[in-house]
Design a protein around this motif. Structure first.
Motif, PDB file in Angstrom:
ATOM      1  N   ARG A 225      -6.127   0.806   4.830  1.00  0.00           N
ATOM      2  CA  ARG A 225      -7.336   0.608   4.016  1.00  0.00           C
ATOM      3  C   ARG A 225      -8.224   1.861   4.062  1.00  0.00           C
ATOM      4  O   ARG A 225      -9.392   1.815   3.669  1.00  0.00           O
ATOM      5  N   GLY A 226      -7.666   2.955   4.572  1.00  0.00           N
ATOM      6  CA  GLY A 226      -8.437   4.190   4.654  1.00  0.00           C
ATOM      7  C   GLY A 226      -9.458   4.162   5.772  1.00  0.00           C
ATOM      8  O   GLY A 226     -10.513   4.802   5.678  1.00  0.00           O
TER       9      GLY A 226
ATOM     10  N   ARG B  97      -6.911   9.076  -2.500  1.00  0.00           N
ATOM     11  CA  ARG B  97      -6.100   9.251  -1.299  1.00  0.00           C
ATOM     12  C   ARG B  97      -6.953   9.689  -0.109  1.00  0.00           C
ATOM     13  O   ARG B  97      -7.800  10.570  -0.229  1.00  0.00           O
TER      14      ARG B  97
ATOM     15  N   VAL C  12      -2.975   7.943   2.437  1.00  0.00           N
ATOM     16  CA  VAL C  12      -2.944   6.539   2.054  1.00  0.00           C
ATOM     17  C   VAL C  12      -3.675   6.380   0.724  1.00  0.00           C
ATOM     18  O   VAL C  12      -4.811   6.860   0.559  1.00  0.00           O
ATOM     19  N   GLN C  13      -3.021   5.717  -0.218  1.00  0.00           N
ATOM     20  CA  GLN C  13      -3.632   5.474  -1.522  1.00  0.00           C
ATOM     21  C   GLN C  13      -4.615   4.308  -1.417  1.00  0.00           C
ATOM     22  O   GLN C  13      -4.243   3.199  -1.020  1.00  0.00           O
ATOM     23  N   THR C  14      -5.875   4.566  -1.747  1.00  0.00           N
ATOM     24  CA  THR C  14      -6.897   3.521  -1.746  1.00  0.00           C
ATOM     25  C   THR C  14      -7.500   3.448  -3.150  1.00  0.00           C
ATOM     26  O   THR C  14      -7.280   4.354  -3.972  1.00  0.00           O
TER      27      THR C  14
ATOM     28  N   VAL D  23       0.856  -1.181   0.000  1.00  0.00           N
ATOM     29  CA  VAL D  23       0.000   0.000   0.000  1.00  0.00           C
ATOM     30  C   VAL D  23       0.894   1.234   0.000  1.00  0.00           C
ATOM     31  O   VAL D  23       1.871   1.308   0.755  1.00  0.00           O
TER      32      VAL D  23
END
Length: 531
Positions: free
Chosen positions: A92-93, A71, A65-67, A13
């Motif tokens: 996981r956001g 982001r 966080v890239q989901t 991730v």
């Protein structure tokens, strides 16, 4: 037949932690280490990217966080927060009190018009692949197929004006250098960002350095210059390090050097450290410093565009001016010109600082008001008290009372009442500020930072401090009025007799404090505004 199941490879991730100086000052390095350690301990693979700042400084360090949906932002994050964030499903956001949802949906960011800062905080500043994937070098690629006069015409038609404070039309300056008869010409970037409350230049160098490199290269192609220099203040070690690394990467990839992308055109760049003098932000003092001498203002004419660095025709532009050129060449002059108002075209990165709840960078088209920036973006005073005064345009900009906060931020609109937009720095003060002391500070600042070459600046600022001290200590109203008259006469001499803007603009904060906040000087207050 026996088969052995192979372990499934889990894609890492991507987690973003800024490397911007503001984020570092707030503990970003410790946060990055904590995230890497926590992920390792839990067996959860992460790809840690050190991006530039989004400019929401009150949320730094801002972790993204890239989901699959985009982001997700968390902030301000400390190293101690990291275990709880992982428990909440950070990768996981997951929801958490520090979560702000989708980064692009945060109102402070969502309502901006980011042209120059379009990539800021999105890319890895030292990844050329990232830069290219997000529209980088499109402007230079187009410029390589154009003649110098055509490039200059594009910049002129965009309406871009100098973002360093003087607001001189960039295309006119470039055209002067283009037409100058010389075999050697130079491009100089003024990155001596010394104004209080300003940080947009630093953000560019730390967060999107290839953009500045591209803009300077286009400038070199436009006027026939093959060498450029970035004059960076020595107080910016992180910016210097990132910029030098980016120049090496661009040179290795053929975007700088003796044969730019096989075009046969040449442009090289060097970084030079400033010596810590505020006056070196003035273009001719900067040239003196670059040439190895004490930074002292030169008399003009000749203009640097005719006789600049080492006596050769020289483009001198601010970081934001040069960093804006790539988007103009990539999207076309009309695209950029469609933003703004009057003769103030395009956007400006306004920098909110001082006693403000949400400090940071806001890129908006000219025409936005100070009240919008202070409240819609800045959220009012950090202290929770009423805002009373705002200084716009650096330490030599005017102090504005509330009566001026609804004037559109536009070069001409501000000049009409003695204000300056300058570099876009905005410093807010609440109702506890003593404006007489602020006026004194402006005079003292000039006295300390003056290069000493001209009498109005060197002597005038010293006498100014003395007169304001007498004014503040004077109980007799008649004597106080006499000292005010002396201050005004002194300001008039400095305004019209100084060699450069150092002495010529020091009267702006002093006179604006006297005119806008007379009660702080023991003078009759301003009449109440009509309801």
């Amino acid at each position: 037949m026996n088969t052995t199941s192979m372990p499934m490879t889990v894609a890492p991730v991507t987690v973003f932690v800024p490397r911007d100086s503001t984020a570092l000052a707030m503990g970003a390095e410790a946060v990055a280490r904590a995230i890497a350690a926590e992920a390792g301990a839990r067996g959860e693979p992460v790809r840690l990217v050190r991006n530039g700042s989004r400019g929401m400084f009150w949320l730094e360090p801002l972790v993204e966080v890239q989901t699959p949906a985009g982001r997700i932002a968390y902030g301000p994050v400390t190293a101690a927060d990291v275990p709880a964030l992982f428990d909440a499903g950070l990768l996981r956001g997951g929801n958490h009190p520090l979560c702000h949802g989708m980064t692009e949906s945060i109102p402070f960011l969502r309502e901006q018009e980011r042209l120059t800062f379009a990539r800021m905080g999105i890319t890895d500043p030292l990844s050329l692949d990232d830069y290219l994937a997000h529209g980088g070098y499109r402007g230079l690629t187009r410029a390589l197929a154009m003649g110098g006069a055509d490039i200059v015409r594009e910049v002129t038609e965009s309406g871009l004006r100098g973002r360093g404070g003087a607001a001189f039309p960039t295309g006119i300056k470039w055209n002067t250098v283009l037409k100058a008869d010389s075999a050697v010409k130079y491009v100089v970037c003024n990155a001596d960002e010394g104004d209080s409350g300003t940080f947009s230049d630093r953000m560019v160098m730390e967060g999107d350095p290839f953009m500045l490199i591209e803009g300077m290269t286009i400038a070199g192609l436009a006027v026939g210059a093959e060498q450029g220099y970035v004059y960076v203040r020595s107080e910016y070690p992180h910016a210097i390090a990132v910029l030098e690394r980016a120049i090496a990467i661009a040179t290795s990839a053929g975007w700088l050097g003796g044969d730019i992308r096989g075009s046969g055109r040449r442009f090289a760049l060097e970084v030079r450290k400033g010596a810590g003098a505020y006056v070196c932000g003035e273009e001719t003092a900067l040239l003196e410093s670059l040439e190895g001498r004490r930074g002292m203002v030169r008399a003009k004419p000749p203009l640097p565009a005719i006789q600049g660095l080492f006596g050769r025709p020289t483009i001198i532009n601010n970081v934001i001016s040069l960093a804006t050129v790539p988007v103009i060449l990539a999207e076309g002059a009309q695209h950029y010109c469609d933003f703004g108002m009057g003769r103030s075209r395009g956007t400006l990165p306004f920098q909110l600082a001082g006693n403000i709840a949400r400090g940071g960078l806001v890129e908006k088209a000219f025409g936005v008001t100070l009240r919008e920036l202070l409240y819609d973006y800045g959220g009012g005073a950090r202290s929770g008290r009423p805002l009373r005064a705002v200084q716009v345009g650096g330490p030599l900009g005017a102090y504005l009372n509330e009566a001026r906060w609804d004037v559109p931020l536009d070069y001409e609109a501000y000049a009409a009442f003695g204000g300056v937009v300058g570099h876009g720095g905005i410093v807010a003060f609440d109702d506890t500020v003593d404006m007489a002391r602020q006026a004194r500070y402006a005079m003292e600042f000039c006295a300390v930072e003056s290069c000493g070459k001209c009498t109005p600046c060197r002597i005038g600022s010293t006498r100014g401090v003395e007169v304001i001290d007498r004014l503040m200590a004077q109980p007799d109203p008649a004597q106080r009025t006499q000292q005010v008259r002396l201050v005004r006469d002194l300001c008039d001499t400095m305004l019209h007799g100084s060699l450069c803007a150092m002495g010529g603009m020091t009267p702006y904060p002093v006179l604006s404090a006297l005119d806008g906040f007379p009660e702080d000087f023991g003078l009759p207050p301003l009449p109440a505004r009509a309801a």
